[in-house]
Design a protein around this motif. Structure first.
Motif, PDB file in Angstrom:
ATOM      1  N   ASP B   5      35.168  29.745  48.949  1.00 42.08           N
ATOM      2  CA  ASP B   5      35.905  28.597  48.410  1.00 42.08           C
ATOM      3  C   ASP B   5      37.157  28.321  49.243  1.00 42.08           C
ATOM      4  OD1 ASP B   5      34.032  28.509  46.497  1.00 42.08           O
ATOM      5  OD2 ASP B   5      35.274  29.350  44.886  1.00 42.08           O
ATOM      6  N   LYS B   6      37.516  27.024  49.297  1.00 45.71           N
ATOM      7  CA  LYS B   6      38.778  26.640  49.956  1.00 45.71           C
ATOM      8  C   LYS B   6      39.859  26.479  48.889  1.00 45.71           C
ATOM      9  CE  LYS B   6      37.521  26.128  54.333  1.00 45.71           C
ATOM     10  NZ  LYS B   6      36.989  27.509  54.418  1.00 45.71           N
ATOM     11  N   PHE B   7      41.073  26.906  49.218  1.00 50.56           N
ATOM     12  CA  PHE B   7      42.147  26.873  48.223  1.00 50.56           C
ATOM     13  C   PHE B   7      43.351  26.091  48.729  1.00 50.56           C
ATOM     14  CE2 PHE B   7      39.688  30.496  46.946  1.00 50.56           C
ATOM     15  CZ  PHE B   7      39.703  30.403  45.571  1.00 50.56           C
ATOM     16  N   THR B   8      44.176  25.642  47.771  1.00 55.21           N
ATOM     17  CA  THR B   8      45.504  25.123  48.085  1.00 55.21           C
ATOM     18  C   THR B   8      46.505  26.022  47.362  1.00 55.21           C
ATOM     19  OG1 THR B   8      45.621  23.735  46.127  1.00 55.21           O
ATOM     20  CG2 THR B   8      44.605  22.771  48.095  1.00 55.21           C
ATOM     21  N   ALA B   9      47.780  25.814  47.637  1.00 46.16           N
ATOM     22  CA  ALA B   9      48.798  26.649  46.992  1.00 46.16           C
ATOM     23  C   ALA B   9      48.698  26.537  45.473  1.00 46.16           C
ATOM     24  CB  ALA B   9      50.186  26.243  47.466  1.00 46.16           C
ATOM     25  N   GLU B  10      48.203  25.368  44.976  1.00 47.93           N
ATOM     26  CA  GLU B  10      48.126  25.172  43.530  1.00 47.93           C
ATOM     27  C   GLU B  10      46.937  25.912  42.924  1.00 47.93           C
ATOM     28  OE1 GLU B  10      48.885  22.565  45.634  1.00 47.93           O
ATOM     29  OE2 GLU B  10      50.979  22.756  45.010  1.00 47.93           O
ATOM     30  N   THR B  11      45.812  25.923  43.639  1.00 50.46           N
ATOM     31  CA  THR B  11      44.609  26.532  43.054  1.00 50.46           C
ATOM     32  C   THR B  11      44.491  28.018  43.384  1.00 50.46           C
ATOM     33  OG1 THR B  11      43.347  25.919  45.009  1.00 50.46           O
ATOM     34  CG2 THR B  11      43.306  24.377  43.155  1.00 50.46           C
ATOM     35  N   TRP B  12      45.326  28.507  44.266  1.00 51.07           N
ATOM     36  CA  TRP B  12      45.270  29.925  44.680  1.00 51.07           C
ATOM     37  C   TRP B  12      45.546  30.825  43.477  1.00 51.07           C
ATOM     38  CZ3 TRP B  12      43.285  32.491  48.431  1.00 51.07           C
ATOM     39  CH2 TRP B  12      43.788  33.725  48.874  1.00 51.07           C
ATOM     40  N   PRO B  13      44.643  31.781  43.164  1.00 52.18           N
ATOM     41  CA  PRO B  13      44.795  32.583  41.948  1.00 52.18           C
ATOM     42  C   PRO B  13      45.955  33.584  42.035  1.00 52.18           C
ATOM     43  CG  PRO B  13      42.927  33.340  43.211  1.00 52.18           C
ATOM     44  CD  PRO B  13      43.422  32.112  43.900  1.00 52.18           C
ATOM     45  N   ALA B  14      46.334  34.138  40.875  1.00 55.18           N
ATOM     46  CA  ALA B  14      47.511  35.001  40.803  1.00 55.18           C
ATOM     47  C   ALA B  14      47.305  36.318  41.544  1.00 55.18           C
ATOM     48  CB  ALA B  14      47.863  35.266  39.354  1.00 55.18           C
ATOM     49  N   ALA B  15      46.148  36.933  41.386  1.00 56.50           N
ATOM     50  CA  ALA B  15      45.894  38.196  42.070  1.00 56.50           C
ATOM     51  C   ALA B  15      44.703  38.007  43.013  1.00 56.50           C
ATOM     52  CB  ALA B  15      45.615  39.308  41.060  1.00 56.50           C
ATOM     53  N   PRO B  16      44.937  37.344  44.162  1.00 56.07           N
ATOM     54  CA  PRO B  16      43.806  36.977  45.031  1.00 56.07           C
ATOM     55  C   PRO B  16      43.009  38.176  45.527  1.00 56.07           C
ATOM     56  CG  PRO B  16      45.901  36.692  46.167  1.00 56.07           C
ATOM     57  CD  PRO B  16      46.231  36.952  44.733  1.00 56.07           C
ATOM     58  N   GLU B  17      43.659  39.358  45.557  1.00 57.22           N
ATOM     59  CA  GLU B  17      42.942  40.529  46.087  1.00 57.22           C
ATOM     60  C   GLU B  17      41.888  41.048  45.117  1.00 57.22           C
ATOM     61  OE1 GLU B  17      46.035  40.473  45.122  1.00 57.22           O
ATOM     62  OE2 GLU B  17      46.442  42.184  43.818  1.00 57.22           O
ATOM     63  N   LYS B  18      41.946  40.606  43.869  1.00 55.96           N
ATOM     64  CA  LYS B  18      41.008  41.143  42.884  1.00 55.96           C
ATOM     65  C   LYS B  18      40.143  40.062  42.247  1.00 55.96           C
ATOM     66  CE  LYS B  18      44.289  43.498  40.769  1.00 55.96           C
ATOM     67  NZ  LYS B  18      44.984  44.336  39.773  1.00 55.96           N
ATOM     68  N   GLN B  19      39.947  38.925  42.940  1.00 56.81           N
ATOM     69  CA  GLN B  19      39.196  37.834  42.332  1.00 56.81           C
ATOM     70  C   GLN B  19      37.691  37.989  42.486  1.00 56.81           C
ATOM     71  OE1 GLN B  19      40.200  35.514  40.298  1.00 56.81           O
ATOM     72  NE2 GLN B  19      42.206  36.482  40.398  1.00 56.81           N
ATOM     73  N   THR B  20      37.239  38.653  43.537  1.00 59.52           N
ATOM     74  CA  THR B  20      35.794  38.838  43.720  1.00 59.52           C
ATOM     75  C   THR B  20      35.450  40.298  43.421  1.00 59.52           C
ATOM     76  OG1 THR B  20      36.140  39.427  46.029  1.00 59.52           O
ATOM     77  CG2 THR B  20      35.736  37.111  45.557  1.00 59.52           C
ATOM     78  N   LEU B  21      34.171  40.560  43.159  1.00 54.29           N
ATOM     79  CA  LEU B  21      33.751  41.953  42.921  1.00 54.29           C
ATOM     80  C   LEU B  21      34.042  42.803  44.150  1.00 54.29           C
ATOM     81  CD1 LEU B  21      32.385  44.048  41.125  1.00 54.29           C
ATOM     82  CD2 LEU B  21      30.204  43.385  42.130  1.00 54.29           C
ATOM     83  N   GLU B  22      33.785  42.220  45.349  1.00 54.45           N
ATOM     84  CA  GLU B  22      34.063  42.963  46.581  1.00 54.45           C
ATOM     85  C   GLU B  22      35.546  43.325  46.656  1.00 54.45           C
ATOM     86  OE1 GLU B  22      32.166  40.258  46.469  1.00 54.45           O
ATOM     87  OE2 GLU B  22      30.237  41.175  46.968  1.00 54.45           O
ATOM     88  N   GLY B  23      36.401  42.357  46.282  1.00 54.87           N
ATOM     89  CA  GLY B  23      37.834  42.597  46.304  1.00 54.87           C
ATOM     90  C   GLY B  23      38.233  43.695  45.332  1.00 54.87           C
ATOM     91  N   LYS B  24      37.695  43.612  44.121  1.00 53.41           N
ATOM     92  CA  LYS B  24      37.996  44.641  43.110  1.00 53.41           C
ATOM     93  C   LYS B  24      37.569  46.022  43.598  1.00 53.41           C
ATOM     94  CE  LYS B  24      37.258  41.846  39.137  1.00 53.41           C
ATOM     95  NZ  LYS B  24      36.209  41.418  38.257  1.00 53.41           N
ATOM     96  N   ASN B  25      36.374  46.074  44.179  1.00 57.14           N
ATOM     97  CA  ASN B  25      35.871  47.354  44.673  1.00 57.14           C
ATOM     98  C   ASN B  25      36.748  47.906  45.786  1.00 57.14           C
ATOM     99  OD1 ASN B  25      33.757  47.268  42.896  1.00 57.14           O
ATOM    100  ND2 ASN B  25      32.252  46.561  44.394  1.00 57.14           N
ATOM    101  N   PHE B  30      40.171  51.815  47.726  1.00 54.81           N
ATOM    102  CA  PHE B  30      41.245  52.198  48.629  1.00 54.81           C
ATOM    103  C   PHE B  30      42.284  53.065  47.929  1.00 54.81           C
ATOM    104  CE2 PHE B  30      44.578  51.910  51.740  1.00 54.81           C
ATOM    105  CZ  PHE B  30      43.846  52.051  52.897  1.00 54.81           C
ATOM    106  N   TRP B  31      42.549  52.765  46.659  1.00 53.80           N
ATOM    107  CA  TRP B  31      43.452  53.644  45.901  1.00 53.80           C
ATOM    108  C   TRP B  31      42.885  55.054  45.841  1.00 53.80           C
ATOM    109  CZ3 TRP B  31      48.308  53.734  44.685  1.00 53.80           C
ATOM    110  CH2 TRP B  31      49.032  52.544  44.544  1.00 53.80           C
ATOM    111  N   LEU B  32      41.581  55.152  45.596  1.00 58.63           N
ATOM    112  CA  LEU B  32      40.958  56.486  45.532  1.00 58.63           C
ATOM    113  C   LEU B  32      41.064  57.177  46.883  1.00 58.63           C
ATOM    114  CD1 LEU B  32      37.818  55.590  43.410  1.00 58.63           C
ATOM    115  CD2 LEU B  32      39.770  56.937  42.668  1.00 58.63           C
ATOM    116  N   PHE B  33      40.815  56.412  47.950  1.00 60.18           N
ATOM    117  CA  PHE B  33      40.932  56.977  49.296  1.00 60.18           C
ATOM    118  C   PHE B  33      42.332  57.532  49.518  1.00 60.18           C
ATOM    119  CE2 PHE B  33      42.353  56.068  53.682  1.00 60.18           C
ATOM    120  CZ  PHE B  33      41.599  57.016  54.343  1.00 60.18           C
ATOM    121  N   LEU B  34      43.358  56.788  49.049  1.00 59.83           N
ATOM    122  CA  LEU B  34      44.720  57.263  49.215  1.00 59.83           C
ATOM    123  C   LEU B  34      44.946  58.549  48.415  1.00 59.83           C
ATOM    124  CD1 LEU B  34      46.873  54.002  49.215  1.00 59.83           C
ATOM    125  CD2 LEU B  34      46.092  55.371  51.137  1.00 59.83           C
ATOM    126  N   GLY B  35      44.238  58.685  47.278  1.00 59.13           N
ATOM    127  CA  GLY B  35      44.293  59.953  46.535  1.00 59.13           C
ATOM    128  C   GLY B  35      43.805  61.105  47.397  1.00 59.13           C
TER     129      GLY B  35
END
Lengths: 622, 209
Positions: B5-25, B30-35
């Protein structure tokens, strides 16, 4: 996009497996590679037993015996037991939680290839100047004194394969946390998924100390550092600590998934809900937690002092409590059940007394004062083979028969399976029971021969006879696999007829997208709940829609190959001038492959709804 | 929402890093890796503490004679500041301001690079002035392994962030690369936290003897 149904040529199949990111195919790769290493480790075990069959035997020399013994332990733990467990985790766990793949399919493939290249590298030592010979624990005081490159192969090979294992652990954790089907709460997860979860957490926190220990060993042996060189201020006990901070959780990494497999089998063939499900979950987590608190019980005789020994002794004995909870839960699951004695169930039933035997000697060894008598004797050898063979190998053999139809779409022969079971069970006890007494009579661990008329002759001969029983059992299992694969009689979704969990709700083998529609989970044992209400399939939790799938990739193979090449460079750096070039070239291949992966977008692809509708005969209805 | 999807500053979600399943994973993985990385560094710290000042004879330099606070202080300030600039970069990432994100990431890279140069100078100094080398004593081996592992992480982090900046320079932010920027900044913070412990355990505790 319906090309996936077509028959493929041999070359295309090989390429498919070299590039696959499908958890079911990676599971098959793990099963084949782990199976090969299991046979190799088994052959090494046979050489050990043949050498020890009679006193003063000269079947192998003392030096070669040390190499065989080291490679037997190392191969069985790192290259057979763990990968075989990973095979079943990969094949079954995503199906049990209703997922279409693992969280990181690419990393999953990378983990396999790292393990594979690490294992191959380690075993190439046989042909390149001699295998490692300081035992699977490779204590620094021994390994620093070992000549040739054997220990270098050990350190570098395990480093590579260990990295793969760590990736697998993170992958399974994220998969279980993020990718459960609607309704699959934590307390509805099958026990095998739970034990995969806890074992993966143990991998995450236990493997880094091994990584560090191996780095110190690599640096000392190949790059001139002084970690274990006492004359320059070093200390060999550091290795013991790092190794066992990894090594003790490792045994729970092995045995917890086996517990999980047995929990599934007991419930399925008692045709009863698992007794005390929540206490089973609690016990699994508690064993995982306590597993980190006990490493120094391997070092009672190192001289850490009475306070440390006492604390670690008590912590070790405490593990008997959650393990006891599990044993009773399994017994109560069978109690009042309608039991079917299939091959997997036979292994499960035989596992209980066998494993309890190993547990009892474990508590004996945990008493620090008494351990001074048992330490480094055959009593210890008997103990850990009772828990690892009686627990892990029985679990793997049970899982092989139990999940074979789900993985390959055809059953293993039950009659042959039962013959394998009885031969293996008898052979196992024949081999290892007598070793308790050999140890108590003073036979030390890891000796290559012994003198006659010291009371050790008969015991050792009996032990060797038992080993042949297990070897024959393994051959019959291989024969069983060949025969049934040739016949290839296809089975349906639920070949054992009593499947309780989601993996039995989809075809055997499942289509590559697993679930056409994600299933709605309404409780523990979701398929059983539907069956009890007269339904044959799961209720879907979503309308039929496009399915997103990851692309295949050859990059995991290349990244791992680079490290494999680099390891040769590190190994021969001081012997040949080209060593350092090879080291740099290998690391270059790896970094370049990672770079390619990083800059090349990989969005995967979609299977369209229409193709799914045309794919009806392949089932996959939720 | 979808990765392409293409975004603008208005439509850009609050937590863009966790919007897709791939992002959530990625985020969780990565947090686990840092553990796991935490345990890795903990093992290295334990090894260092066990081998601190363990040298073959009295001619070897010990920690209290070796370290000089000014240079380590400057290095610490550089790395701490680079952590702050990476926070600003993520702030602009969340506000869909790609140019400012690139700018702050660029600053982060410069500061990290300066830190690395200073570390190389420091190591060079120890080797030539004090003959404190990787192979001279167990203390030397443990010191260079712990601090060097950290330095290696810094170098890898620099390569990683530069690769991300160059790769995405022309196309701006989307839900495919937002998680990538986010985990890179997580990694950078982790490196910073490890350095705080190295500063304390190796340098400060080293100087008091």
């Amino acid at each position: 996009m319906s090309t996936y149904a077509q028959k493929k040529g041999f070359g295309a199949t090989v390429w498919d497996y070299l590039t696959t990111v499908d958890h079911k195919k990676i599971a098959i790769l793990y099963l084949i590679a782990g199976g090969l290493f299991f046979v190799l480790g088994g052959l090494e075990a046979m050489f050990i037993r043949i050498q020890l069959a009679v006193p003063n035997n000269d079947f192998v020399s003392a030096g070669l015996y040390n190499e065989i013994l080291t490679m037997h332990g190392t191969t069985m733990i790192f290259l057979a037991a763990m990968p075989l467990l990973f095979a079943f985790m990969n094949a079954i766990m995503p199906l049990q939680i209703g997922a279409r793949d693992v969280a990181f399919p690419f990393v999953n493939a990378l983990g396999f290839w790292l393990f594979f290249f690490g294992g191959i590298f380690l075993n190439l030592s046989w042909f390149l100047g001699g295998a490692p010979d300081a035992g699977w624990t490779s204590y620094a005081s021994l390994s620093m004194a070992s000549e040739g490159h054997g220990i270098d192969f050990y350190a570098l090979g395990l480093q590579i394969s260990g990295a793969g294992t760590l990736m697998g652990g993170i992958n399974f954790l994220v998969t279980i946390i993020n990718m459960r089907a609607p309704g699959m709460t934590y307390m509805r997860m099958p026990l095998f998924t739970w034990s995969t979860f806890v074992a993966s957490a143990l991998i995450l926190f236990a493997f880094p100390p091994l990584t560090v220990g191996l780095f110190l060993l690599i640096f000392d042996r190949m790059f001139g550092s002084n970690f274990f060189d006492v004359a320059n201020g070093g200390n060999t006990v550091i290795w013991e600590h790092l190794f066992w901070i990894f090594g003790h959780p490792e045994v729970y990494i092995l045995v917890l998934p086996a517990f999980g497999i047995f929990s599934e089998i007991f419930a399925t063939f008692s045709r009863k809900r698992l007794f005390g499900y929540s206490s089973m979950v609690f016990a699994t987590v508690l064993i995982g937690f306590l597993g980190f608190m006990v490493w120094a019980h391997h070092m009672f005789t190192t001289g850490l002092g009475p306070i440390a020994n006492a604390i670690f002794a008590v912590a070790t004995m405490a593990i008997a409590v959650p393990t006891g909870i599990k044993i009773f839960n399994w017994l109560f699951t069978m109690w009042g059940g309608s039991i079917k004695f299939t091959t997997p169930m036979l292994y499960a039933v035989a596992f209980i007394p066998s494993f309890v035997g190993g547990g009892v000697t474990g508590v004996m060894l945990a008493s620090a004062a008494a351990d001074y008598q048992y330490h480094d004797s055959y009593f210890v050898v008997a103990h850990f083979h009772y828990v690892i063979v009686g627990g892990v190998v029985f679990g793997l053999l049970a899982a092989t028969h139990f999940y074979w139809p789900k993985m390959f779409g055809t059953m293993l022969n039950e009659t042959l399976g039962k013959i394998t079971f009885w031969l293996f069970l008898i052979g196992f006890h024949l081999t290892f029971f007598i070793q308790h007494f050999l140890g108590l009579m003073g036979m030390p661990r890891r000796i290559f021969t012994f003198l006659p008329n010291q009371g050790l002759d008969a015991g050792n001969l009996i032990s060797t006879v038992g080993a042949f029983f297990m070897a024959i059992a393994t051959l019959i299992l291989l024969y069983n696999i060949v025969v049934t694969s040739v016949k290839n009689e296809k089975v349906g979704n639920d070949p054992w007829e009593d499947g309780r969990t989601l993996e039995w709700a989809i075809p055997s083998p499942p289509p590559f997208y697993n679930f056409k529609q994600l299933p709605l989970v309404r409780g523990l044992d979701p398929l059983w709940i539907e069956k009890m209400e007269g339904k044959k399939t799961m209720t879907p939790a979503e309308p039929l829609g496009d399915i997103h799938m990851p692309n295949n990739s050859f990059t995991p193979f290349m990244i791992s190959l680079g490290l494999f090449v680099a390891a040769f460079g590190a190994l021969y750096r001081e012997d040949y001038h080209w060593g350092v070039m090879v080291l740099i070239a290998g690391l270059g291949i790896t970094l370049l492959s990672m770079f390619v992966r990083s800059v090349k977008d990989d969005h995967g692809f979609h299977i369209h709804k229409e193709d799914l509708l045309n794919d009806d005969d392949k089932g996959g209805k939720a | 929402m979808h990765v392409e999807d293409k975004f603008t500053a208005e439509t850009w979600p609050a937590a863009p890093e966790k919007q897709t399943l791939e992002g959530k994973n990625k985020f969780l993985g990565f947090w686990l890796f840092l553990g796991g990385e935490t345990v890795l560094f903990a093992s290295l710290f334990a090894t260092y503490l066990a081998l601190k000042d363990k040298v073959p004879n009295a001619e070897h330099t010990l920690a209290k004679d070796l370290f000089e606070l000014p240079i380590v202080f400057v290095a610490t300030m550089l790395l701490l500041t680079s952590s702050l600039t990476s926070v600003y970069a993520m702030y602009h990432m969340k506000n869909f301001n790609f140019k400012k994100m690139q700018l702050w990431l660029g600053l982060t890279v410069l500061l990290g690079f300066a830190f690395l140069l200073l570390e190389i100078y420091e190591f060079n100094h120890y080797v030539h002035e004090y003959h404190h080398t990787f192979t001279s004593s167990a203390f030397g081996s443990a010191f260079y392994t712990l601090v060097g592992f950290h330095g290696g992480h810094v170098a890898f982090g620099l390569l990683w962030i530069v690769t991300l900046m160059v790769r995405n320079a022309k196309r701006g932010l989307d839900l495919y690369n937002a998680p990538k920027f986010y985990v890179a900044s997580l990694y950078w913070h982790f490196i910073d936290v490890v350095w705080v412990f190295i500063f304390t355990v190796v340098y400060l505790m080293g100087m008091v003897g």
